[in-house]
Write an enzyme that holds these catalytic residues in place. Structure first.
Site, PDB file in Angstrom:
ATOM      1  CG  HIS A 191       7.819  -1.528  -2.242  1.00 49.66           C
ATOM      2  ND1 HIS A 191       7.201  -0.365  -1.853  1.00 49.66           N
ATOM      3  CD2 HIS A 191       8.232  -2.125  -1.100  1.00 49.66           C
ATOM      4  CE1 HIS A 191       7.220  -0.265  -0.541  1.00 49.66           C
ATOM      5  NE2 HIS A 191       7.856  -1.310  -0.057  1.00 49.66           N
ATOM      6  CB  CYS A 207      10.742  -1.772   1.799  1.00 44.92           C
ATOM      7  SG  CYS A 207      10.266  -3.477   2.146  1.00 44.92           S
TER       8      CYS A 207
END
Length: 307
Positions: A191, A207
């Protein structure tokens, strides 16, 4: 007719709520917060990041201790004054953005292609080099800098797939775009970020962070099912029990990797004991003359040299 319309509206609202709940729990990254001078001082990984970025820019001279103490507060004010900002010592999303621009420049983007690649896109995330590499039909197509998981919350290592894409999701925290990975032991994704200064460092809760301009480009290239291979250091994994179809975990991933090393294809080494892994195990047992079932037990682990 009115009753039918009412039922349809209720179902629509329920579906929206379900989707929102699913999205809000997709990422294990921490939430953004405003940081100010308080007593006792605020503490956290976000302040660790803040101190690191201020140190890179030579505004912070102290020890990186994850505390928003007086020295950190003064460093923030010095940065604000030097960049024509309101010198209130408050750390907001805009300050994170300004820090990133000060570190990397105004145009935070490194994509080397402007057009969409052809079919056959796959992704390699190299956590050693902090790079996300896009391949098109097996050939390298583009490369982007990234941030990966901190030592205390490492990014998952293995072969996964993109299983969800969400556009314009919660920009204030995760920037633009969200692509969820099929990791069975946690919620991880690729992301954007509102902390561009973190790119190039081990800063996230696992992440893969990208500059927002880069992740917008990547988002347009990938599809649900796109393969993502993440390489890097992984702590040793112990196998303590037999495996059956449906089992999930890092230990299953190790088992899959060992099957591949011995010439049996388990499909993606994603930590999920699914159809391909079951097929590979049956072939393994046939070759070694073992009982024809779909259970991976201590005999299998011994032959695969899993300790």
């Amino acid at each position: 007719m009115r009753k039918l319309l009412l039922v349809l509206i209720i179902l629509l609202l329920l579906s929206v709520n379900i989707s929102s709940t699913e999205i809000s729990h997709n990422c294990s990254c921490y939430q953004s917060r405003k940081i100010s001078l308080q007593y006792p001082p605020l503490k956290g990984d976000d302040i660790w990041e803040l101190q690191r970025e201020l140190k890179i820019l030579n505004y912070y001279k102290g020890k990186i201790n994850s505390l928003y103490d007086w020295n950190t507060y003064i460093a923030v004010k010095r940065f604000q004054y030097a960049n024509g900002l309101k010198g209130d010592g408050m750390v907001t999303d805009k300050l994170w953005s300004d820090l990133g621009k000060a570190i990397y420049g105004e145009n935070i983007i490194t994509a080397n292609k402007n057009d969409s690649p052809p079919e056959g896109v796959s992704i390699l995330v190299d956590t050693y080099k902090m790079k996300l590499i896009v391949y098109s039909d097996g050939s390298k197509y583009a490369e982007f800098p990234i941030a990966i998981g901190k030592p205390s919350s490492k990014s998952p290592i293995g072969e996964f797939k993109i299983i969800q894409k969400v556009d314009m999701w919660n920009k204030s925290v995760f920037g633009y775009k969200w692509m969820k990975l099929s990791t069975p032991w946690g919620n991880y994704g690729v992301h954007g970020t509102n902390k561009p200064g973190s790119i190039g460092y081990a800063s996230s809760n696992g992440c893969i962070r990208m500059f927002n301009k880069d992740v917008e480009k990547l988002y347009s290239w990938v599809k649900i099912g796109t393969k993502v291979k993440i390489i890097g250091y992984r702590k040793p994994v112990k196998i303590t029990h037999a495996f059956r179809s449906g089992n999930k975990g890092k230990d299953v991933l190790l088992f899959q990797e060992k099957l591949r090393e011995h010439g049996f294809d388990p499909g993606c080494t994603d930590g999920i004991f699914s159809t391909d892994t079951k097929k590979a195990l049956k072939e393994f047992k046939y070759i070694y003359g073992l009982k024809d079932d779909v259970i991976a037990d201590e005999n299998i682990f011994y032959i695969l040299n899993i300790r």
